[in-house]
Design a protein around this motif. Structure first.
Motif, PDB file in Angstrom:
ATOM      1  N   UNK A   1      54.152  19.189  43.270  1.00 33.31           N
ATOM      2  CA  UNK A   1      54.985  18.348  42.421  1.00 33.31           C
ATOM      3  C   UNK A   1      54.236  18.577  40.882  1.00 33.31           C
ATOM      4  N   UNK A   2      53.384  20.057  40.899  1.00 32.54           N
ATOM      5  CA  UNK A   2      53.115  21.064  39.569  1.00 32.54           C
ATOM      6  C   UNK A   2      54.785  21.354  39.092  1.00 32.54           C
ATOM      7  N   UNK A   3      55.029  22.331  40.947  1.00 28.89           N
ATOM      8  CA  UNK A   3      56.692  23.451  40.130  1.00 28.89           C
ATOM      9  C   UNK A   3      57.536  22.481  39.346  1.00 28.89           C
ATOM     10  N   UNK A   4      57.390  20.740  40.170  1.00 33.69           N
ATOM     11  CA  UNK A   4      58.679  20.118  39.383  1.00 33.69           C
ATOM     12  C   UNK A   4      58.126  19.627  37.675  1.00 33.69           C
ATOM     13  N   UNK A   5      56.529  19.303  37.271  1.00 33.44           N
ATOM     14  CA  UNK A   5      56.186  18.573  36.326  1.00 33.44           C
ATOM     15  C   UNK A   5      55.654  19.832  35.517  1.00 33.44           C
ATOM     16  N   UNK A   6      55.814  20.866  35.759  1.00 34.46           N
ATOM     17  CA  UNK A   6      55.093  22.088  34.977  1.00 34.46           C
ATOM     18  C   UNK A   6      53.940  21.830  34.229  1.00 34.46           C
ATOM     19  N   UNK A   7      52.981  21.003  34.879  1.00 35.86           N
ATOM     20  CA  UNK A   7      51.767  21.018  34.485  1.00 35.86           C
ATOM     21  C   UNK A   7      50.648  21.769  34.717  1.00 35.86           C
ATOM     22  N   UNK A   8      50.965  23.244  34.848  1.00 37.41           N
ATOM     23  CA  UNK A   8      50.440  24.127  35.394  1.00 37.41           C
ATOM     24  C   UNK A   8      48.732  24.397  34.736  1.00 37.41           C
ATOM     25  N   UNK A   9      48.771  23.593  34.219  1.00 39.62           N
ATOM     26  CA  UNK A   9      47.213  24.351  34.008  1.00 39.62           C
ATOM     27  C   UNK A   9      45.593  22.950  34.430  1.00 39.62           C
ATOM     28  N   UNK A  10      46.559  21.967  35.234  1.00 40.12           N
ATOM     29  CA  UNK A  10      45.670  21.697  35.509  1.00 40.12           C
ATOM     30  C   UNK A  10      45.808  22.223  38.099  1.00 40.12           C
ATOM     31  N   UNK A  11      46.193  23.490  37.829  1.00 43.40           N
ATOM     32  CA  UNK A  11      46.429  24.075  39.368  1.00 43.40           C
ATOM     33  C   UNK A  11      45.201  24.573  39.522  1.00 43.40           C
ATOM     34  N   UNK A  12      43.983  24.633  38.911  1.00 40.50           N
ATOM     35  CA  UNK A  12      42.666  25.019  39.258  1.00 40.50           C
ATOM     36  C   UNK A  12      42.006  23.511  40.165  1.00 40.50           C
ATOM     37  N   UNK A  13      42.701  22.394  39.649  1.00 42.18           N
ATOM     38  CA  UNK A  13      41.803  20.895  40.427  1.00 42.18           C
ATOM     39  C   UNK A  13      41.962  20.545  41.609  1.00 42.18           C
ATOM     40  N   UNK A  14      42.915  22.181  42.150  1.00 43.00           N
ATOM     41  CA  UNK A  14      42.905  21.592  43.438  1.00 43.00           C
ATOM     42  C   UNK A  14      41.661  22.746  44.514  1.00 43.00           C
ATOM     43  N   UNK A  15      42.083  23.133  43.481  1.00 46.77           N
ATOM     44  CA  UNK A  15      41.309  24.063  44.762  1.00 46.77           C
ATOM     45  C   UNK A  15      39.661  24.340  45.058  1.00 46.77           C
ATOM     46  N   UNK A  16      38.518  24.674  45.851  1.00 46.63           N
ATOM     47  CA  UNK A  16      37.770  25.110  45.388  1.00 46.63           C
ATOM     48  C   UNK A  16      36.914  26.361  45.085  1.00 46.63           C
ATOM     49  N   UNK A  17      36.194  26.344  45.241  1.00 53.70           N
ATOM     50  CA  UNK A  17      35.256  27.687  44.713  1.00 53.70           C
ATOM     51  C   UNK A  17      35.699  29.301  45.116  1.00 53.70           C
ATOM     52  N   UNK A  18      35.344  29.084  46.505  1.00 56.15           N
ATOM     53  CA  UNK A  18      35.805  30.466  46.818  1.00 56.15           C
ATOM     54  C   UNK A  18      37.295  30.275  48.231  1.00 56.15           C
ATOM     55  N   UNK A  19      38.587  29.342  47.007  1.00 58.23           N
ATOM     56  CA  UNK A  19      40.086  29.992  47.373  1.00 58.23           C
ATOM     57  C   UNK A  19      40.368  31.054  47.682  1.00 58.23           C
ATOM     58  N   UNK A  20      41.133  30.923  48.999  1.00 57.51           N
ATOM     59  CA  UNK A  20      41.761  31.724  48.736  1.00 57.51           C
ATOM     60  C   UNK A  20      43.239  31.914  49.590  1.00 57.51           C
ATOM     61  N   UNK A  21      44.104  32.393  49.751  1.00 58.31           N
ATOM     62  CA  UNK A  21      45.595  32.061  50.265  1.00 58.31           C
ATOM     63  C   UNK A  21      45.975  33.858  50.318  1.00 58.31           C
ATOM     64  N   UNK A  22      47.086  33.540  51.839  1.00 62.95           N
ATOM     65  CA  UNK A  22      47.824  34.262  52.223  1.00 62.95           C
ATOM     66  C   UNK A  22      49.179  33.872  51.783  1.00 62.95           C
ATOM     67  N   UNK A  23      50.327  34.186  51.365  1.00 64.89           N
ATOM     68  CA  UNK A  23      51.630  33.673  50.447  1.00 64.89           C
ATOM     69  C   UNK A  23      52.525  34.129  51.082  1.00 64.89           C
ATOM     70  N   UNK A  24      53.963  33.929  51.084  1.00 62.25           N
ATOM     71  CA  UNK A  24      54.469  34.431  51.375  1.00 62.25           C
ATOM     72  C   UNK A  24      55.588  34.743  50.779  1.00 62.25           C
ATOM     73  N   UNK A  25      55.405  35.432  50.099  1.00 58.72           N
ATOM     74  CA  UNK A  25      56.320  36.244  48.479  1.00 58.72           C
ATOM     75  C   UNK A  25      55.151  36.990  48.179  1.00 58.72           C
ATOM     76  N   UNK A  26      56.206  38.174  47.421  1.00 54.21           N
ATOM     77  CA  UNK A  26      54.559  40.023  47.302  1.00 54.21           C
ATOM     78  C   UNK A  26      54.081  39.744  46.513  1.00 54.21           C
TER      79      UNK A  26
END
Length: 140
Positions: A18-43
């Motif tokens: 929903x953040x992509x819709x609301x643009x409240x991107x400052x809240x994104x870090x609230x979703x991640x744990x301390x050791x968060x990692x990601x393999x994305x689908x884009x470069x």
């Protein structure tokens, strides 16, 4: 698995997109744990650590307009009461806007998603945090 944990994880996943819709991107870090990692689908396709993943996610969510998404076939399995694996298909549409050229490109993606989560023991509400995401586009 308790219904409460299932609902908390499902709610977390929906709120995240929903953040992509609301643009409240400052809240994104609230979703991640301390050791968060990601393999994305884009470069770039490399394994991203927490700081890099957060920066790229904020950029991507801020650059998309008219975003909409649908989560299909969500399955959540909780292991040892504190680790969960969520798998689903993410169907998304929108327009990626290039702020430099003032042009946009329509997107329509179908992505296989796996998210590993951990119960946050420091969260008074026994909330969940994302530890890892792996997204890969389907060919169809």
């Amino acid at each position: 698995m308790s219904v409460t944990d299932f609902d908390k994880i499902k709610d977390l996943i929906y709120k995240y997109f929903q953040i992509a819709k609301s643009k409240e991107i400052e809240n994104l870090s609230d979703f991640f744990g301390n050791r968060f990692t990601k393999f994305g689908d884009s470069p770039p396709y490399e394994l991203r650590d927490s700081d890099r993943a957060l920066m790229l996610e904020q950029l991507q969510f801020a650059s998309i307009s008219d975003y909409d998404f649908k989560i299909v076939d969500l399955k959540i399995e909780i292991l040892l009461d504190e680790v969960a694996i969520a798998t689903f298909i993410l169907e998304s549409t929108g327009i990626i806007v290039d702020d430099y050229s003032f042009r946009g490109a329509a997107i329509s993606n179908k992505i296989r998603a796996t998210i590993v989560l951990q119960k946050d023991k420091n969260d008074k509400s026994d909330g969940w945090k994302m530890l890892h995401q792996h997204f890969s586009r389907t060919s169809g």
